[in-house]
Scaffold this motif. Structure first.
Motif, PDB file in Angstrom:
ATOM      1  N   THR A 295     -94.210  -0.974  -9.308  1.00 36.25           N
ATOM      2  CA  THR A 295     -93.814  -0.102 -10.409  1.00 36.25           C
ATOM      3  C   THR A 295     -92.298   0.081 -10.474  1.00 36.25           C
TER       4      THR A 295
ATOM      5  N   ARG B 181     -86.619  -2.595 -10.292  1.00 36.17           N
ATOM      6  CA  ARG B 181     -87.155  -3.181 -11.514  1.00 36.17           C
ATOM      7  C   ARG B 181     -86.397  -2.782 -12.761  1.00 36.17           C
TER       8      ARG B 181
ATOM      9  N   GLU C 184     -92.884   1.607  -1.684  1.00 34.78           N
ATOM     10  CA  GLU C 184     -93.577   0.623  -2.517  1.00 34.78           C
ATOM     11  C   GLU C 184     -93.385  -0.791  -1.973  1.00 34.78           C
TER      12      GLU C 184
ATOM     13  N   ARG D  82     -99.916   4.821  -1.953  1.00 32.53           N
ATOM     14  CA  ARG D  82     -99.925   5.070  -3.394  1.00 32.53           C
ATOM     15  C   ARG D  82     -99.606   6.524  -3.710  1.00 32.53           C
TER      16      ARG D  82
ATOM     17  N   THR E 130     -96.337   7.908  -5.864  1.00 29.78           N
ATOM     18  CA  THR E 130     -96.468   8.808  -7.006  1.00 29.78           C
ATOM     19  C   THR E 130     -95.605  10.050  -6.822  1.00 29.78           C
TER      20      THR E 130
ATOM     21  N   THR F 176     -91.942   9.027  -7.141  1.00 29.25           N
ATOM     22  CA  THR F 176     -91.559   8.481  -8.446  1.00 29.25           C
ATOM     23  C   THR F 176     -91.462   9.567  -9.503  1.00 29.25           C
TER      24      THR F 176
END
Length: 242
Positions: free
Chosen positions: A54, A114, A154, A230, A234, A237
């Motif tokens: 992500t 990203r 991540e 995960r 979350t 992020t």
């Protein structure tokens, strides 16, 4: 002694096609393997496809990443717990990256953010042994500006997923300096098991001897750790999106 080949025995014509398919399957399997050292056998296929997350993507590391990685690799605080001397020049880092990426038992990655494509760190699988279904994770560092964010977490999710779900490994391990308490606490929170300590295992760049604490994760433990990763991504992020 010639290996027994059941397809060399006389067979009805109707079975010849099945035997040829069996031989072709064996030939393909042999082409996918190569002997590197000793009794270890490694599978040849190495994907050039990035591992997409992500907030980060892991791309295949090359010596050409040296210039982008040098600002973080030359930071004394970033390099504090690395087991080899901090690179003093881009050329030194490029030479080391070349050694790493030439090692057939390694899968080395540059970590890209990203949203802008910036290279923010690196991480690797090493001592990859597909015959024994195991690997170790290490040579990991991130630019200090990315500390505390979701990037390292991540990256581990992507690398662990690659190990257990793509390569179908049974085990992975990480080791850390006995003085690196922060790393030890993070690995414990994720659910990795402390297996033990190798005393006076390695020499630090300053010449002192370090103990190495070993942590491991098995394939049947992976689903639980995956959910923890995960959840942490979350949580880390959400502030970035606020």
């Amino acid at each position: 002694m010639t290996a027994y080949d059941p397809c060399r025995a006389p067979v009805p014509r109707s079975g010849e096609e099945a035997c040829e398919k069996t031989r072709e399957k064996a030939r393909k399997k042999a082409r996918r393997k190569k002997i590197v050292t000793g009794h270890r056998i490694y599978s040849a296929p190495v994907t050039n496809q990035p591992l997409e997350g992500t907030v980060v993507r892991l791309v295949r590391l090359t010596p050409d990443h040296a210039e982008a990685l040098f600002p973080s690799a030359s930071d004394p605080e970033v390099w504090r717990w690395m087991p080899r001397a901090r690179p003093e020049t881009v050329d030194q880092l490029r030479e080391w990256l070349g050694e790493m990426t030439a090692d057939p038992t390694r899968r080395c990655f540059a970590v890209q953010r990203r949203d802008d494509g910036t290279v923010i760190g690196s991480t690797s699988m090493y001592d990859l042994d597909l015959a024994e279904s195991r690997t170790e994770i290490g040579a990991t560092w991130f630019d200090r500006s990315c500390w505390g964010g979701p990037y390292n977490v991540e990256s581990k999710l992507l690398l662990f997923t690659h190990a257990f779900e793509d390569l179908r490994l049974a085990r992975l391990a990480l080791r850390t300096d006995n003085l690196n308490v922060r790393s030890q606490q993070a690995l414990t929170r994720l659910g990795l098991v402390h297996e033990g300590t190798l005393r006076s295992h390695m020499r630090r760049p300053d010449g002192s001897r370090r103990d190495s604490l070993y942590y491991s994760l098995l394939s049947d433990e992976w689903p639980t750790v995956r959910e923890r990763l995960r959840a942490r991504i979350t949580a880390k992020t959400t502030p970035l999106l606020a």
